[in-house]
Write a protein that holds these residues in place. Structure first.
Motif, PDB file in Angstrom:
ATOM      1  N   UNK A   1      48.663 -79.740 -27.043  1.00  0.00           N
ATOM      2  CA  UNK A   1      50.080 -79.823 -27.418  1.00  0.00           C
ATOM      3  C   UNK A   1      50.627 -78.457 -27.835  1.00  0.00           C
ATOM      4  N   UNK A   2      49.901 -77.798 -28.725  1.00  0.00           N
ATOM      5  CA  UNK A   2      50.272 -76.433 -29.083  1.00  0.00           C
ATOM      6  C   UNK A   2      49.035 -75.691 -29.554  1.00  0.00           C
ATOM      7  N   UNK A   3      49.166 -74.358 -29.566  1.00  0.00           N
ATOM      8  CA  UNK A   3      48.004 -73.523 -29.889  1.00  0.00           C
ATOM      9  C   UNK A   3      48.473 -72.279 -30.617  1.00  0.00           C
ATOM     10  N   UNK A   4      47.644 -71.797 -31.523  1.00  0.00           N
ATOM     11  CA  UNK A   4      47.840 -70.506 -32.171  1.00  0.00           C
ATOM     12  C   UNK A   4      46.467 -69.847 -32.230  1.00  0.00           C
ATOM     13  N   UNK A   5      46.410 -68.633 -32.761  1.00  0.00           N
ATOM     14  CA  UNK A   5      45.112 -67.965 -32.879  1.00  0.00           C
ATOM     15  C   UNK A   5      44.223 -68.643 -33.908  1.00  0.00           C
ATOM     16  N   UNK A   6      44.809 -69.474 -34.773  1.00  0.00           N
ATOM     17  CA  UNK A   6      44.033 -70.119 -35.819  1.00  0.00           C
ATOM     18  C   UNK A   6      43.628 -71.542 -35.519  1.00  0.00           C
ATOM     19  N   UNK A   7      44.277 -72.172 -34.519  1.00  0.00           N
ATOM     20  CA  UNK A   7      43.949 -73.562 -34.230  1.00  0.00           C
ATOM     21  C   UNK A   7      44.855 -74.158 -33.182  1.00  0.00           C
ATOM     22  N   UNK A   8      44.725 -75.481 -33.004  1.00  0.00           N
ATOM     23  CA  UNK A   8      45.496 -76.161 -31.970  1.00  0.00           C
ATOM     24  C   UNK A   8      45.747 -77.602 -32.371  1.00  0.00           C
ATOM     25  N   UNK A   9      46.781 -78.180 -31.784  1.00  0.00           N
ATOM     26  CA  UNK A   9      47.039 -79.615 -31.892  1.00  0.00           C
ATOM     27  C   UNK A   9      46.783 -80.205 -30.515  1.00  0.00           C
ATOM     28  N   UNK A  10      46.003 -81.292 -30.496  1.00  0.00           N
ATOM     29  CA  UNK A  10      45.665 -81.943 -29.229  1.00  0.00           C
ATOM     30  C   UNK A  10      45.940 -83.435 -29.327  1.00  0.00           C
ATOM     31  N   UNK A  11      46.270 -84.023 -28.198  1.00  0.00           N
ATOM     32  CA  UNK A  11      46.332 -85.486 -28.091  1.00  0.00           C
ATOM     33  C   UNK A  11      45.064 -85.911 -27.380  1.00  0.00           C
ATOM     34  N   UNK A  12      44.345 -86.829 -28.006  1.00  0.00           N
ATOM     35  CA  UNK A  12      43.058 -87.251 -27.472  1.00  0.00           C
ATOM     36  C   UNK A  12      42.967 -88.763 -27.586  1.00  0.00           C
ATOM     37  N   UNK A  13      42.427 -89.405 -26.566  1.00  0.00           N
ATOM     38  CA  UNK A  13      42.417 -90.856 -26.516  1.00  0.00           C
ATOM     39  C   UNK A  13      41.258 -91.524 -27.224  1.00  0.00           C
ATOM     40  N   UNK A  14      40.353 -90.746 -27.832  1.00  0.00           N
ATOM     41  CA  UNK A  14      39.207 -91.342 -28.526  1.00  0.00           C
ATOM     42  C   UNK A  14      39.248 -90.948 -29.995  1.00  0.00           C
ATOM     43  N   UNK A  15      38.570 -91.721 -30.797  1.00  0.00           N
ATOM     44  CA  UNK A  15      38.550 -91.440 -32.234  1.00  0.00           C
ATOM     45  C   UNK A  15      37.709 -90.197 -32.513  1.00  0.00           C
ATOM     46  N   UNK A  16      38.258 -89.303 -33.283  1.00  0.00           N
ATOM     47  CA  UNK A  16      37.530 -88.125 -33.743  1.00  0.00           C
ATOM     48  C   UNK A  16      37.426 -88.231 -35.260  1.00  0.00           C
ATOM     49  N   UNK A  17      36.472 -87.559 -35.816  1.00  0.00           N
ATOM     50  CA  UNK A  17      36.271 -87.592 -37.261  1.00  0.00           C
ATOM     51  C   UNK A  17      36.635 -86.244 -37.865  1.00  0.00           C
ATOM     52  N   UNK A  18      37.424 -86.262 -38.928  1.00  0.00           N
ATOM     53  CA  UNK A  18      37.740 -85.027 -39.638  1.00  0.00           C
ATOM     54  C   UNK A  18      36.438 -84.387 -40.107  1.00  0.00           C
ATOM     55  N   UNK A  19      36.342 -83.076 -39.936  1.00  0.00           N
ATOM     56  CA  UNK A  19      35.158 -82.328 -40.343  1.00  0.00           C
ATOM     57  C   UNK A  19      34.143 -82.111 -39.240  1.00  0.00           C
ATOM     58  N   UNK A  20      34.275 -82.857 -38.120  1.00  0.00           N
ATOM     59  CA  UNK A  20      33.331 -82.700 -37.014  1.00  0.00           C
ATOM     60  C   UNK A  20      33.535 -81.360 -36.307  1.00  0.00           C
ATOM     61  N   UNK A  21      32.437 -80.786 -35.858  1.00  0.00           N
ATOM     62  CA  UNK A  21      32.505 -79.588 -35.026  1.00  0.00           C
ATOM     63  C   UNK A  21      32.958 -79.995 -33.635  1.00  0.00           C
ATOM     64  N   UNK A  22      33.717 -79.127 -32.989  1.00  0.00           N
ATOM     65  CA  UNK A  22      34.218 -79.392 -31.641  1.00  0.00           C
ATOM     66  C   UNK A  22      34.353 -78.068 -30.903  1.00  0.00           C
ATOM     67  N   UNK A  23      34.348 -78.140 -29.589  1.00  0.00           N
ATOM     68  CA  UNK A  23      34.675 -76.988 -28.756  1.00  0.00           C
ATOM     69  C   UNK A  23      35.900 -77.369 -27.937  1.00  0.00           C
ATOM     70  N   UNK A  24      36.928 -76.528 -27.976  1.00  0.00           N
ATOM     71  CA  UNK A  24      38.121 -76.751 -27.175  1.00  0.00           C
ATOM     72  C   UNK A  24      38.014 -75.889 -25.932  1.00  0.00           C
ATOM     73  N   UNK A  25      37.939 -76.534 -24.767  1.00  0.00           N
ATOM     74  CA  UNK A  25      37.808 -75.818 -23.498  1.00  0.00           C
ATOM     75  C   UNK A  25      39.202 -75.732 -22.881  1.00  0.00           C
ATOM     76  N   UNK A  26      39.787 -74.524 -22.917  1.00  0.00           N
ATOM     77  CA  UNK A  26      41.146 -74.344 -22.390  1.00  0.00           C
ATOM     78  C   UNK A  26      41.141 -73.805 -20.961  1.00  0.00           C
ATOM     79  N   UNK A  27      40.012 -73.223 -20.534  1.00  0.00           N
ATOM     80  CA  UNK A  27      39.881 -72.725 -19.163  1.00  0.00           C
ATOM     81  C   UNK A  27      38.400 -72.652 -18.832  1.00  0.00           C
TER      82      UNK A  27
END
Length: 105
Positions: free
Chosen positions: A35-61
């Motif tokens: 949805x949006x991105x900055x150098x510090x983070x991003x907002x994403x729409x995702x169809x599955x439940x995620x848990x706050x605090x979980x590690x993730x990798x955002x693949x943008x390319x």
């Protein structure tokens, strides 16, 4: 990018993009909408439940996977905080200022 009170409190310029990406949580690759991105983070729409605090990798390319932590979860969007160093933050800031789409990072 947003130029309201919310943006003024942010450390980095935020860019509304609305492009497809992939988020990887616990080894599971899930398509999402960046949805949006900055150098510090991003907002994403995702169809599955995620848990706050979980590690993730955002693949943008194909060339850019950003280590992150899930910091906000709601039905509409989840928030990621990037776990990157200052040099990479500056690089992302330059991409955003230059209007380089994340799919080209």
């Amino acid at each position: 990018y947003k130029m309201n009170g919310e943006a003024e409190r942010r450390a980095h310029m935020r860019w509304s993009v609305g492009t497809p990406a992939v988020v990887v949580v616990q080894g599971r690759r899930t398509p999402c909408l960046l949805r949006d991105i900055s150098a510090g983070g991003a907002a994403i729409s995702i169809g599955v439940a995620a848990q706050t605090g979980e590690a993730a990798d955002l693949v943008v390319s194909q060339a850019c996977s950003i280590p992150s932590k899930i910091v906000r979860v709601s039905k509409l969007e989840s928030g990621l905080e990037f776990k990157i160093d200052e040099n990479q933050m500056r690089e992302f800031d330059q991409y955003i200022i230059g209007g380089i789409d994340p799919s080209d990072w």
